[in-house]
Scaffold this motif. Sequence first.
Motif, PDB file in Angstrom:
ATOM      1  N   ASN A 153       0.860  -1.176   0.000  1.00  0.00           N
ATOM      2  CA  ASN A 153       0.000   0.000   0.000  1.00  0.00           C
ATOM      3  C   ASN A 153       0.897   1.226   0.000  1.00  0.00           C
ATOM      4  OD1 ASN A 153      -2.649  -1.053   0.009  1.00  0.00           O
ATOM      5  ND2 ASN A 153      -2.295  -1.746   2.109  1.00  0.00           N
ATOM      6  N   PRO A 154       0.561   2.213  -0.817  1.00  0.00           N
ATOM      7  CA  PRO A 154       1.464   3.366  -0.905  1.00  0.00           C
ATOM      8  C   PRO A 154       1.498   4.180   0.381  1.00  0.00           C
ATOM      9  CG  PRO A 154      -0.529   3.710  -2.224  1.00  0.00           C
ATOM     10  CD  PRO A 154      -0.574   2.301  -1.743  1.00  0.00           C
ATOM     11  N   GLY A 155       2.684   4.534   0.809  1.00  0.00           N
ATOM     12  CA  GLY A 155       2.869   5.447   1.931  1.00  0.00           C
ATOM     13  C   GLY A 155       2.891   6.880   1.437  1.00  0.00           C
ATOM     14  N   ARG A 156       3.311   7.761   2.296  1.00  0.00           N
ATOM     15  CA  ARG A 156       3.301   9.179   2.004  1.00  0.00           C
ATOM     16  C   ARG A 156       4.160   9.536   0.782  1.00  0.00           C
ATOM     17  NH1 ARG A 156       3.617  14.441   4.344  1.00  0.00           N
ATOM     18  NH2 ARG A 156       3.881  15.688   2.452  1.00  0.00           N
ATOM     19  N   THR A 157       5.379   9.000   0.737  1.00  0.00           N
ATOM     20  CA  THR A 157       6.284   9.341  -0.366  1.00  0.00           C
ATOM     21  C   THR A 157       5.736   8.831  -1.688  1.00  0.00           C
ATOM     22  OG1 THR A 157       8.156   9.286   1.135  1.00  0.00           O
ATOM     23  CG2 THR A 157       8.646   9.096  -1.209  1.00  0.00           C
ATOM     24  N   ALA A 158       5.210   7.618  -1.680  1.00  0.00           N
ATOM     25  CA  ALA A 158       4.649   7.083  -2.929  1.00  0.00           C
ATOM     26  C   ALA A 158       3.446   7.901  -3.354  1.00  0.00           C
ATOM     27  CB  ALA A 158       4.272   5.613  -2.745  1.00  0.00           C
ATOM     28  N   MET A 159       2.572   8.244  -2.395  1.00  0.00           N
ATOM     29  CA  MET A 159       1.392   9.037  -2.751  1.00  0.00           C
ATOM     30  C   MET A 159       1.799  10.401  -3.297  1.00  0.00           C
ATOM     31  SD  MET A 159      -1.294   7.266  -2.755  1.00  0.00           S
ATOM     32  CE  MET A 159      -2.558   8.536  -2.975  1.00  0.00           C
ATOM     33  N   ASP A 160       2.922  10.929  -2.803  1.00  0.00           N
ATOM     34  CA  ASP A 160       3.410  12.196  -3.355  1.00  0.00           C
ATOM     35  C   ASP A 160       3.676  12.089  -4.857  1.00  0.00           C
ATOM     36  OD1 ASP A 160       3.286  13.611  -1.020  1.00  0.00           O
ATOM     37  OD2 ASP A 160       5.432  13.514  -0.580  1.00  0.00           O
ATOM     38  N   MET A 161       3.862  10.871  -5.349  1.00  0.00           N
ATOM     39  CA  MET A 161       4.142  10.705  -6.776  1.00  0.00           C
ATOM     40  C   MET A 161       2.970  10.115  -7.563  1.00  0.00           C
ATOM     41  SD  MET A 161       8.142   9.599  -6.782  1.00  0.00           S
ATOM     42  CE  MET A 161       8.180   8.525  -5.356  1.00  0.00           C
ATOM     43  N   LEU A 162       1.912   9.711  -6.883  1.00  0.00           N
ATOM     44  CA  LEU A 162       0.810   9.020  -7.570  1.00  0.00           C
ATOM     45  C   LEU A 162      -0.510   9.778  -7.503  1.00  0.00           C
ATOM     46  CD1 LEU A 162       1.577   5.403  -6.310  1.00  0.00           C
ATOM     47  CD2 LEU A 162       2.364   6.505  -8.394  1.00  0.00           C
TER      48      LEU A 162
END
Lengths: 512, 512
Positions: B454-463
Amino acid sequence: MNGAESLVHSLLASGVTTCFSNPGTSEMHFVAALDRIPGMRCVLGLQENVVTGMADGYWRMTGDPACTLLHCGPGLANGLANLHNARRARSGIVNIVGDQATYHRPLDAQLTADTEGFARGVSAWVRTATDAKTVGAEAAIAAQVARTHPGQIATLILPADTAWNEGGVPAARLPDPISPQADPHAIQTVADVLRTRKNVLILLGGPALRGKAQALAHRIAAATGARILAEMSSARVERGRGRPQLERVPYPVDVAVAALADVEHLVLVNSKAPVGFFAYPGKPSLHYPPTAGVHVLTRYEQEPIAALTTLAEMLGAPEAAIPDPGPRPDIARGAPTPEGLARCVAATIPEDCIIADESVSFGRGFYAETHAAPPHDWLQITGGAIGCGLPLATGAAIGGGGRRVLSLQADGSAMYTLQALWTQAREKLPVTTVILANRKYQILLGEYQGVGANPGRTAMDMLDIGNPDLDWTKLAGGMGVEAAKAHSLEECADLMRQSFAQPGPFVVELVI
Amino acid sequence: MNGAESLVHSLLASGVTTCFSNPGTSEMHFVAALDRIPGMRCVLGLQENVVTGMADGYWRMTGDPACTLLHCGPGLANGLANLHNARRARSGIVNIVGDQATYHRPLDAQLTADTEGFARGVSAWVRTATDAKTVGAEAAIAAQVARTHPGQIATLILPADTAWNEGGVPAARLPDPISPQADPHAIQTVADVLRTRKNVLILLGGPALRGKAQALAHRIAAATGARILAEMSSARVERGRGRPQLERVPYPVDVAVAALADVEHLVLVNSKAPVGFFAYPGKPSLHYPPTAGVHVLTRYEQEPIAALTTLAEMLGAPEAAIPDPGPRPDIARGAPTPEGLARCVAATIPEDCIIADESVSFGRGFYAETHAAPPHDWLQITGGAIGCGLPLATGAAIGGGGRRVLSLQADGSAMYTLQALWTQAREKLPVTTVILANRKYQILLGEYQGVGANPGRTAMDMLDIGNPDLDWTKLAGGMGVEAAKAHSLEECADLMRQSFAQPGPFVVELVI
């Protein structure tokens, strides 16, 4: 540890701590590794030329390479124009370009393209990873290449399986390459020229336009009577009160040729002998007299301060005070003019402002009016590929540690990469953008008239960007950036002042 | 006559009558020639990927190559991603790329770049003009290359002095290259397979997805019990009432593999055996059973109708009526779903509508619900380089002779080339854009979860592309296009209907 994790560890170890990103499917394992391993600031751009332009601006302010995260050949292609500008700025950047898995690539799926071919024209180093085991080491080499003085572009292509396969090995930071010293014979030659010849022009470029090198050049010029100029376009010039009042080589051929007509000797300090941005029928390509002697004090890859110090000592040049630029100007009023806008800038910018200048035709006279402004950094478009300014300002804000950025931006050029405003809003960056809205490709109208004709309907269809007019308050608002129109210089100055006092981004549409 | 004038005359003589343009200084003599010589429609794009994508859409609707007018290597670079899509669509385009004068190029001025290097990865033919005398002949060759079946990209680089020098010679149109016939032995083999084997899939691509070829394939399938599918993404499919109800090869690996699991023989008609868009760990790259027999009826460069006609005759296949797709659906209501939107499209589009589809994750089910729509053309993104849809729709409108275009457009992808909306407003084009505003890179979120996290904060910053939300009514309004938001399917259908009755462009932001 998979290849992607070793890549993240190796980038962090090499001091690469910011990732400008526009990812796709083939980069998901890299994104997951960035998510799991703390330490990398990831900044999304909604188009890749925003991503690469931000990396350029970041380097210019920090001297540390950021990495980009781009998606396959076409994603890289979208970012090439600002990589071209970055290459001309000699900025250090590590591009990480995700691509098809090594075994999938020969199947020539839809998105498969000549990724290496696209990369080559802008990169000092291109490598396609072949194995998860070596990705970490390759990242360390890429960072070292990027840090090679004064800065280079390294592109590491990352097939998806080299990211997801196990066996990754993190690499330690490699030593920073040592910048070669200037040739003592070259320094001696330049000293002799400066001592014995007249009409010598010292042309500063790249790192020679930072404070200490400028001060040394000023001292040498004061002692010898030589002139100093900056190159026409430079990555970063430290300017304003307390720095020498440098002018730059003019853009228009006739003006440049006239300005350099009396030069008998050119001394190049991390610069290049001036040539035309373009050729024109019957006009010279070289903007300096072809009979002038050309003497290279330092090449691009050489660090200028030691050479200038030695030269100053050889010449026995005493310390020389920087001339006072006069009082800080007041704002100008009334209809917008280039000089008036420059005075408004000088009157309003905070100390240590960063100015990102893609003002194109409107901005050629900005230097003269801003010598008495508080100390600031001036970043220019270096490769002529328009669409540089907004991303550059955005990246400079991220690398600027809270310093205010003023982005002086021609409207036609702004449209190439307007998506940068969204990143400014998302990251709440201290960027004030002044859109110079003349609603035409003004530089081209000038050039067209140079061809000897008045444009007819078909030509105007290609040179006029009114009909319909762009509304920058709506465009900015659509991306979450507050904006207002200004029709006079005092309105513009008021809006700039207000925005300088606020933390986030703001856009002023200056109708000119 | 100068080189530029001979170029314009030669293009016009070769049937190249539309120029999608984003010019710069080095192209001013070409712009002046376009202004002086009547006959070329010049359409400005505010960014080059808009320009090249328009040329792609224009070809898909007209079968005539347009020319592009691009500025130096970086201008070409900005347009490469949509040239990549055009290459995959096998569209014919003549790129005219202005560049430094031949004698100026070695001086390596700021904008000088590896123009040929950038061009090579997308072009079937690249040539840098060397002399005004031969530019005309080279333009005629470029147009001939572009018309080589089914369509190719030709790039002619035009150094400024080859445009401005006198001595230009206009060239006549060269003969259109004759498309090679299918190999009779290949037709015989396919006839044998269809007669004697079971579980045969006929896969149609490129020109085989136009009406007559589809009808022939339907007749053959009806006589032999073979299945027919379209490729996953195609340049132009003629669809709707009166055409066979083709489905396409699914995008997700597992779904595609399941859909093709029983295939024992593949017959390729201007298509390619299905492979994954990307590779995934532990999943197959080939989406058809590796034991299946693969039989090529026609290669890309071969015209399919003659081969399909011969094949139908060999098999004695009788005429076969196209099955009735059932009644035209009513609009759907309530919260937006892919199926509901597809029904709204089927219910509202006018006859002979052109649909430009870059709906990405939201649009995979659109085909099933639109078989009963009035006859229409469906254009897809063919190379996976997102940012194709808005320019494609714009170019298709210019080539469509007044036909309404419906642009089904994912929001993330729309941001790459939103400047196309301005050209729609300037040219008053009949384009209705439905922005599918999910405010994330939804396809990537799905892919990310496929990575097993599941995407965390950093991944969500890119998605995640919310924060801030894009406001498409403001973005469109900023470029002169009227727009409105819809939160339900009935609101969307109402707005679509209204826009179909108006002459100009309109944007619906469908919040999903």
